[in-house]
Motif scaffolding. Structure first.
Motif, PDB file in Angstrom:
ATOM      1  N   VAL A 521     -19.428  -7.410  -4.790  1.00 19.23           N
ATOM      2  CA  VAL A 521     -18.874  -6.051  -4.862  1.00 19.23           C
ATOM      3  C   VAL A 521     -17.952  -5.804  -3.672  1.00 19.23           C
ATOM      4  CG1 VAL A 521     -19.434  -3.600  -4.735  1.00 19.23           C
ATOM      5  CG2 VAL A 521     -20.754  -5.097  -6.234  1.00 19.23           C
ATOM      6  N   ALA A 522     -18.383  -6.221  -2.463  1.00 21.62           N
ATOM      7  CA  ALA A 522     -17.564  -6.017  -1.274  1.00 21.62           C
ATOM      8  C   ALA A 522     -16.237  -6.755  -1.392  1.00 21.62           C
ATOM      9  CB  ALA A 522     -18.331  -6.483  -0.034  1.00 21.62           C
ATOM     10  N   GLN A 523     -16.288  -7.995  -1.865  1.00 25.47           N
ATOM     11  CA  GLN A 523     -15.057  -8.775  -2.016  1.00 25.47           C
ATOM     12  C   GLN A 523     -14.088  -8.114  -2.979  1.00 25.47           C
ATOM     13  OE1 GLN A 523     -16.809 -12.760  -2.879  1.00 25.47           O
ATOM     14  NE2 GLN A 523     -15.317 -13.470  -1.400  1.00 25.47           N
ATOM     15  N   TYR A 524     -14.584  -7.712  -4.124  1.00 23.30           N
ATOM     16  CA  TYR A 524     -13.688  -7.115  -5.119  1.00 23.30           C
ATOM     17  C   TYR A 524     -13.253  -5.712  -4.728  1.00 23.30           C
ATOM     18  CZ  TYR A 524     -13.319 -10.745  -8.570  1.00 23.30           C
ATOM     19  OH  TYR A 524     -12.978 -11.906  -9.203  1.00 23.30           O
ATOM     20  N   THR A 525     -14.071  -5.020  -3.963  1.00 21.33           N
ATOM     21  CA  THR A 525     -13.632  -3.724  -3.440  1.00 21.33           C
ATOM     22  C   THR A 525     -12.463  -3.911  -2.493  1.00 21.33           C
ATOM     23  OG1 THR A 525     -15.877  -2.827  -3.615  1.00 21.33           O
ATOM     24  CG2 THR A 525     -14.347  -1.681  -2.157  1.00 21.33           C
ATOM     25  N   ILE A 526     -12.564  -4.898  -1.596  1.00 24.33           N
ATOM     26  CA  ILE A 526     -11.465  -5.201  -0.676  1.00 24.33           C
ATOM     27  C   ILE A 526     -10.208  -5.591  -1.442  1.00 24.33           C
ATOM     28  CG2 ILE A 526     -10.686  -6.845   1.082  1.00 24.33           C
ATOM     29  CD1 ILE A 526     -13.608  -6.942   2.061  1.00 24.33           C
ATOM     30  N   SER A 527     -10.361  -6.471  -2.431  1.00 27.13           N
ATOM     31  CA  SER A 527      -9.204  -6.909  -3.220  1.00 27.13           C
ATOM     32  C   SER A 527      -8.563  -5.748  -3.950  1.00 27.13           C
ATOM     33  CB  SER A 527      -9.641  -7.987  -4.217  1.00 27.13           C
ATOM     34  OG  SER A 527     -10.197  -9.098  -3.554  1.00 27.13           O
ATOM     35  N   LEU A 528      -9.391  -4.901  -4.537  1.00 26.37           N
ATOM     36  CA  LEU A 528      -8.862  -3.755  -5.279  1.00 26.37           C
ATOM     37  C   LEU A 528      -8.113  -2.808  -4.360  1.00 26.37           C
ATOM     38  CD1 LEU A 528      -8.644  -2.067  -7.851  1.00 26.37           C
ATOM     39  CD2 LEU A 528     -10.873  -1.080  -7.314  1.00 26.37           C
ATOM     40  N   MET A 529      -8.649  -2.577  -3.168  1.00 24.74           N
ATOM     41  CA  MET A 529      -7.979  -1.676  -2.224  1.00 24.74           C
ATOM     42  C   MET A 529      -6.646  -2.260  -1.785  1.00 24.74           C
ATOM     43  SD  MET A 529     -11.227  -0.320   0.059  1.00 24.74           S
ATOM     44  CE  MET A 529     -10.216   0.790   1.027  1.00 24.74           C
ATOM     45  N   PHE A 530      -6.599  -3.571  -1.564  1.00 24.21           N
ATOM     46  CA  PHE A 530      -5.329  -4.211  -1.198  1.00 24.21           C
ATOM     47  C   PHE A 530      -4.299  -4.062  -2.318  1.00 24.21           C
ATOM     48  CE2 PHE A 530      -7.305  -6.935   2.219  1.00 24.21           C
ATOM     49  CZ  PHE A 530      -6.425  -6.536   3.216  1.00 24.21           C
ATOM     50  N   ILE A 531      -4.712  -4.336  -3.549  1.00 25.17           N
ATOM     51  CA  ILE A 531      -3.774  -4.263  -4.677  1.00 25.17           C
ATOM     52  C   ILE A 531      -3.283  -2.834  -4.869  1.00 25.17           C
ATOM     53  CG2 ILE A 531      -3.512  -4.602  -7.159  1.00 25.17           C
ATOM     54  CD1 ILE A 531      -5.630  -6.804  -6.954  1.00 25.17           C
ATOM     55  N   SER A 532      -4.205  -1.870  -4.843  1.00 20.51           N
ATOM     56  CA  SER A 532      -3.814  -0.473  -5.025  1.00 20.51           C
ATOM     57  C   SER A 532      -2.890  -0.018  -3.902  1.00 20.51           C
ATOM     58  CB  SER A 532      -5.066   0.413  -5.076  1.00 20.51           C
ATOM     59  OG  SER A 532      -5.890   0.056  -6.161  1.00 20.51           O
ATOM     60  N   ALA A 533      -3.195  -0.432  -2.662  1.00 20.93           N
ATOM     61  CA  ALA A 533      -2.339  -0.070  -1.531  1.00 20.93           C
ATOM     62  C   ALA A 533      -0.941  -0.647  -1.713  1.00 20.93           C
ATOM     63  CB  ALA A 533      -2.950  -0.565  -0.230  1.00 20.93           C
ATOM     64  N   THR A 534      -0.853  -1.856  -2.230  1.00 19.83           N
ATOM     65  CA  THR A 534       0.446  -2.491  -2.463  1.00 19.83           C
ATOM     66  C   THR A 534       1.306  -1.647  -3.397  1.00 19.83           C
ATOM     67  OG1 THR A 534      -0.516  -4.682  -2.155  1.00 19.83           O
ATOM     68  CG2 THR A 534       1.596  -4.566  -3.291  1.00 19.83           C
ATOM     69  N   PHE A 535       0.731  -1.214  -4.491  1.00 24.30           N
ATOM     70  CA  PHE A 535       1.516  -0.463  -5.472  1.00 24.30           C
ATOM     71  C   PHE A 535       1.778   0.973  -5.019  1.00 24.30           C
ATOM     72  CE2 PHE A 535       0.150  -4.007  -8.073  1.00 24.30           C
ATOM     73  CZ  PHE A 535       1.296  -4.257  -8.819  1.00 24.30           C
ATOM     74  N   ILE A 536       0.896   1.535  -4.199  1.00 28.61           N
ATOM     75  CA  ILE A 536       1.170   2.868  -3.657  1.00 28.61           C
ATOM     76  C   ILE A 536       2.349   2.811  -2.695  1.00 28.61           C
ATOM     77  CG2 ILE A 536       0.259   4.705  -2.187  1.00 28.61           C
ATOM     78  CD1 ILE A 536      -2.498   4.153  -3.396  1.00 28.61           C
ATOM     79  N   VAL A 537       2.352   1.794  -1.806  1.00 22.34           N
ATOM     80  CA  VAL A 537       3.464   1.636  -0.865  1.00 22.34           C
ATOM     81  C   VAL A 537       4.759   1.340  -1.611  1.00 22.34           C
ATOM     82  CG1 VAL A 537       4.384   0.217   0.998  1.00 22.34           C
ATOM     83  CG2 VAL A 537       1.991   0.925   1.039  1.00 22.34           C
ATOM     84  N   LEU A 538       4.699   0.501  -2.639  1.00 19.95           N
ATOM     85  CA  LEU A 538       5.885   0.209  -3.438  1.00 19.95           C
ATOM     86  C   LEU A 538       6.423   1.475  -4.094  1.00 19.95           C
ATOM     87  CD1 LEU A 538       7.878  -1.779  -4.734  1.00 19.95           C
ATOM     88  CD2 LEU A 538       6.196  -2.174  -6.544  1.00 19.95           C
ATOM     89  N   SER A 539       5.514   2.299  -4.592  1.00 18.87           N
ATOM     90  CA  SER A 539       5.925   3.561  -5.220  1.00 18.87           C
ATOM     91  C   SER A 539       6.616   4.474  -4.216  1.00 18.87           C
ATOM     92  CB  SER A 539       4.706   4.256  -5.823  1.00 18.87           C
ATOM     93  OG  SER A 539       5.056   5.512  -6.350  1.00 18.87           O
ATOM     94  N   GLN A 540       6.077   4.539  -2.986  1.00 15.28           N
ATOM     95  CA  GLN A 540       6.693   5.370  -1.951  1.00 15.28           C
ATOM     96  C   GLN A 540       8.063   4.822  -1.563  1.00 15.28           C
ATOM     97  OE1 GLN A 540       5.361   8.253  -1.010  1.00 15.28           O
ATOM     98  NE2 GLN A 540       3.615   7.868  -2.356  1.00 15.28           N
ATOM     99  N   TYR A 541       8.156   3.497  -1.444  1.00 13.77           N
ATOM    100  CA  TYR A 541       9.422   2.875  -1.073  1.00 13.77           C
ATOM    101  C   TYR A 541      10.503   3.178  -2.116  1.00 13.77           C
ATOM    102  CZ  TYR A 541      12.848  -0.852  -0.306  1.00 13.77           C
ATOM    103  OH  TYR A 541      14.027  -1.553  -0.116  1.00 13.77           O
ATOM    104  N   LYS A 542      10.175   2.997  -3.377  1.00 18.21           N
ATOM    105  CA  LYS A 542      11.144   3.305  -4.440  1.00 18.21           C
ATOM    106  C   LYS A 542      11.526   4.777  -4.436  1.00 18.21           C
ATOM    107  CE  LYS A 542       9.868  -0.387  -7.692  1.00 18.21           C
ATOM    108  NZ  LYS A 542       9.305  -0.679  -9.031  1.00 18.21           N
ATOM    109  N   HIS A 543      10.533   5.613  -4.165  1.00 16.51           N
ATOM    110  CA  HIS A 543      10.793   7.057  -4.121  1.00 16.51           C
ATOM    111  C   HIS A 543      11.780   7.399  -3.012  1.00 16.51           C
ATOM    112  CE1 HIS A 543      10.072  11.385  -3.973  1.00 16.51           C
ATOM    113  NE2 HIS A 543       9.715  11.256  -2.705  1.00 16.51           N
ATOM    114  N   PHE A 544      11.623   6.775  -1.851  1.00 19.60           N
ATOM    115  CA  PHE A 544      12.477   7.098  -0.715  1.00 19.60           C
ATOM    116  C   PHE A 544      13.920   6.643  -0.932  1.00 19.60           C
ATOM    117  CE2 PHE A 544       8.618   7.083   2.299  1.00 19.60           C
ATOM    118  CZ  PHE A 544       8.414   8.433   2.047  1.00 19.60           C
TER     119      PHE A 544
END
Length: 888
Positions: A521-544
């Motif tokens: 669970v800890a491993q996949y939680t970390i992976s999920l947070m990394f993936i979600s953070a990647t797409f959130i930052v990408l969304s902000q970058y495109k927005h800017f």
């Protein structure tokens, strides 16, 4: 009786006995010998008793009384370590699949750790070549305006005023030397027909006493003393003079705006500056020259508030009390601030070794890395490597039932907890060292990727390997091995050999907390947070980069004039059919670079730092800036140049001018405190726009008029072939004869480059998320394979009882899918709170976090996990029950 008590056995014989006798026998044996000694004194006399004592000491020199020599203990430990290594090697080879997963998983995690360690070691090496570096401090400033820190944070400015330098140098005691560096010694060095652009600094004569920059030629004490003296680096001397001896020669510096030439004498040649210096330059001009040139032209050269271009360093004697020096700086600050009306500057000290890695420093000289970036990168790297450690721990404990008999037998034949602990730690360290070999290969692959993330990174570090760095890598691998193997090792030391050998099939690894599932669970939680953070930052970058900045940037080409006169270039560009408009400006807005001054309105005690750009009358039409009221600048206006301004809406709101009515604000007078309180008339009010990057709040801003001085030409292009048009402009630039290469960029490209930090963040987090999901997937694959194999008999019985392959796949998969679902339930709220309340809280005009940004991580995890689980469970489900149960 008294004389007998004073008689003792020969001390030298007693020391020999203590030297060779085993500690557990020494006390009893020595007591017996003493008893015989005193008995012999009574019966035979003192001399014979002493002789018998010596004989007895040597008589007991036998194998069973000898203590084990230290080297023998070390030899035994060496052979034990060799045994551990052999056993671990056999176990690694016996379980190739699980060893492969552990090695590759750790290698992926360690590659990130190796990269972060390389960056840290290189940054820590900055400025360590200065012999007196531990006694050098930079004087830094904290600027407050109306009791508010500039930029609304607690960060400091790396610079100080010339007045502060003079006060420290002339009035402070207990300081060995004071050096000052000043920006602005940049120009075009001319030698005959050769003209070269130079990047230098002004420095006083104490420079070479404070810093360790060896001179090849010249006197360190006088090289920078006299006006119009210059010291060249070895590379610069060859660049200008070739193989000729530059020492004592004369260089002319040409001012591009005039025909004036200033001659400098080369008074020193210094060795090239190491890369790990926090400031870089090609040449040094004597600070006395800057003082001489400023004496009649720059009235604020000695102003306490004019601190933007100067950097002061102090060299302290050994064992100096820093607190006393800081108290003197405080007194100087208080005395000078008492003569200021609304702005205060407080001086403090920064150690030299903390400059390259420090808190965010405004107006820093040279490159530096904010410590928060290292902390963030370090934390991300630690998370990835911990995920890899989880893999090892998880698989080791999952295989505990198969290895528990081995441990039980070891304990039965005499192995202690220490032996078991060492066995598993050695095995873990061996796997970690093998992983280091693979991680080093990965490091070589990702190193150029990391250096290309942003130009600043490549300027800061090169990540070249050294013996010291390799040593740290090995130490890192050993540390990772110990961390990864410690929990399984402790677990195995607690195994009861009787329970293992008596009731092996019924043993439960864990009774209450299922650590194996927790780690998945800890491993996949970390992976999920990394993936979600990647797409959130990408969304902000495109927005800017697509956000409306409030003015036109499309097909606008910004050409840096580089101190050249613009007239000839403007005339040639105006004749091009592709050019529809040309304007001039001091800076390029929207990229994060700003100029500021202090402005006030009616209340003399109320002022605000206001950002501005100096433009001509063509700037607003070229960029299609929207005027809410008033008019544009005009070159034919009867009002004196520089006395008119166009302000934005926020300026009206800040001072409540004309009750914030743009039309009524026209004609109002405001005052520039940065220019001696000069009166400026508002002739226009423009709609708010993003003069900085769009993640920053819009503050008061104004345009001032200047048709004479400019740093950029803003060229409006109407062409479908933008690269071809740029090539034509480059040809025009070269024909005019400007000796600097053209620096021209399209505005839209510059806007994208302004958000390179976000692009770099997206790449880093995306890369780490890729590594994290790879590690998690490897761990999941290993767990699925292991537990599928351990349930072969159960699956075979279920097949005999009529279960279908689909039922069996569901039975084997549901546990792992449930763990992924739990990971999503934990990870998604955490990453949302992290971005919503921490990261994006400081970003203005950020895009909202969408459900798609959050769920795409879950979709990617399932897309990877389902085939892994399905393929292995299907393989087990297809096994013939007869081949499994035939021996039962």
């Amino acid at each position: 009786m008294k004389s007998q008590k004073e008689i003792v056995p020969p001390k030298w014989a007693t020391r020999i006995l203590s030297w060779y006798c085993r500690p557990d026998l020494l006390e009893d044996l020595q007591g017996d010998l003493n008893e015989y000694f005193y008995r012999n004194i009574k019966s035979s006399g003192q001399r014979k008793a002493r002789l018998n004592y010596v004989i007895d000491v040597f008589k007991f020199f036998r194998l069973y009384t000898l203590r084990k020599p230290r080297f023998l203990n070390l030899l035994i430990q060496y052979f034990m370590l060799g045994s551990y290594v052999k056993t671990s090697g056999r176990n690694i080879m016996r379980h190739k699949f699980f060893s492969f997963i552990n090695i590759i998983g750790l290698a992926i995690g360690m590659s990130v750790a190796v990269l972060m360690l390389s960056v840290l070691l290189e940054m820590l090496s900055y400025d360590n070549f200065h012999e007196k570096g531990d006694r050098i401090y930079r004087v830094i400033s904290k600027m407050e305006h109306l009791d508010k820190t500039i930029y609304n944070d607690d960060n400091y400015w790396a610079c100080t005023s010339v007045k502060a330098f003079k006060g420290i140098n002339e009035n402070f005691t207990g300081i060995e030397e004071v050096a000052i560096l000043r920006r602005g010694f940049n120009g075009n060095a001319q030698l005959g027909n050769t003209i070269l652009s130079m990047n230098g600094l002004w420095a006083n004569e104490s420079f070479f006493h404070v810093f360790t920059f060896p001179l090849i030629k010249g006197d360190a004490a006088t090289a920078l003393k006299n006006p119009y003296s210059v010291v060249l680096t070895e590379r610069t001397a060859k660049k200008i003079f070739g193989e000729e001896d530059a020492f004592g020669k004369t260089i002319q510096f040409k001012d591009a705006d005039t025909t004036k030439h200033t001659e400098y004498i080369v008074t020193g040649i210094m060795k090239d500056i190491p890369k790990n210096s926090h400031f870089q330059f090609e040449l040094l001009g004597s600070f006395s020259t800057a003082e001489l040139q400023a004496s009649g032209t720059n009235s604020d050269f000695m102003d306490w508030l004019n601190f933007y271009n100067n950097y002061t360093y102090v060299l302290l004697p050994k064992n100096t009390n820093i607190d006393v020096l800081q108290e003197n700086l405080n007194k100087l600050s208080v005395a000078e601030n008492a003569m200021q009306k609304q702005t205060m500057i407080t001086l403090s000290l920064q150690p030299l070794h903390k400059i390259a890695i420090s808190a965010n420093m405004h107006n820093a000289i040279g490159m530096f890395m904010p410590d928060v970036i290292l902390w963030v990168f370090g934390a991300l790297g630690l998370v990835v490597i911990l995920s890899a450690c989880f893999n090892y721990t998880n698989l080791s404990i999952a295989r505990s039932l198969k290895r528990s008999r081995e441990i039980g037998m070891r304990k039965v034949i005499g192995a202690t907890k220490k032996h078991v602990l060492m066995q598993f730690l050695v095995e873990s360290v061996m796997i970690s060292l093998l992983s280091l070999v693979f991680s080093f290969g990965l490091f070589l692959v990702i190193r150029p990727f990391f250096l290309s993330l942003a130009p600043e990174i490549a300027e800061l570090v090169s990540l070249e390997l050294s013996f010291k760095m390799v040593g740290w890598f090995i130490l890192l691998a050993i540390s990772v091995g110990i961390i990864a193997g410690l929990l399984p090792a402790i677990f195995f030391t607690r195994i009861n050999p009787i329970m293992v050998l008596k009731a092996f099939p019924s043993i439960r690894v864990f009774r209450k907390l299922n650590l194996r599932k927790t780690m998945i669970v800890a491993q996949y939680t970390i992976s999920l947070m990394f993936i979600s953070a990647t797409f959130i930052v990408l969304s902000q970058y495109k927005h800017f980069i697509v956000m409306d900045v409030g003015f036109t940037t499309e097909n606008v080409l910004n050409i840096e004039l580089q101190d050249n006169k613009p007239d000839a270039l403007m005339k040639a560009l105006a004749e091009m059919p592709e050019v529809t408009g040309i304007s001039k400006s001091i800076i390029i807005t929207g990229l994060g670079l700003t100029w500021s001054t202090e402005m006030k309105y009616a209340d003399p005690n109320d002022s605000v730092i206001t950002y501005f750009n100096s433009i001509d009358e063509n700037y607003l039409p070229v960029h299609e800036q929207i005027l809410l009221a008033g008019r544009n600048f005009s070159a034919k206006t009867g009002i004196a140049k520089g006395s008119e301004v166009i302000v934005n809406e926020q300026f009206l709101k800040r001072f409540n001018i004309a009750k914030r009515d743009p039309a009524q604000a026209l004609g109002e007078t405001i005052y520039d405190l940065g220019d001696g309180g000069k009166a400026l008339q508002i002739i226009g009010v423009m709609k708010d726009f993003h003069y900085g990057t769009v993640d920053k709040k819009i503050e008061p801003f104004m345009f001032v008029y200047s048709n004479e001085k400019a740093s950029y030409l803003n060229v409006k292009i109407a062409s479908s072939d933008l690269p071809g048009t740029l090539a034509k402009i480059e040809n025009i630039w070269n024909k005019i004869g400007y000796f600097h290469p053209v620096n021209a960029k399209y505005y839209d490209d510059q806007i994208k480059n302004a958000y390179n930090d976000y692009a770099a963040m997206f790449k880093v987090i995306g890369f780490l998320s890729f590594l994290a999901i790879c590690i998690s997937s490897l761990g999941l694959l290993g767990m699925v394979v292991f537990f599928s194999e351990t349930r072969l008999k159960e699956i075979s019985i279920r097949k005999v009882m009529g279960a279908t392959e689909l039922n069996l796949i569901y039975l084997l998969s549901k546990g792992f899918l449930r763990l992924i679902l739990i990971s999503a339930m934990i990870g998604l709220p955490l990453i949302y709170l992290l971005f919503d309340t921490v990261i994006l809280a400081g970003w203005q005009y950020s895009a909202p976090i969408t459900i798609a940004d959050m769920l795409i991580g879950v979709a990617i995890m399932l897309a990877i996990a389902l085939p892994l689980i399905g393929s292995q469970t299907l393989k087990v489900a297809k096994v013939n029950p007869a081949s499994v149960l035939k021996a039962e």
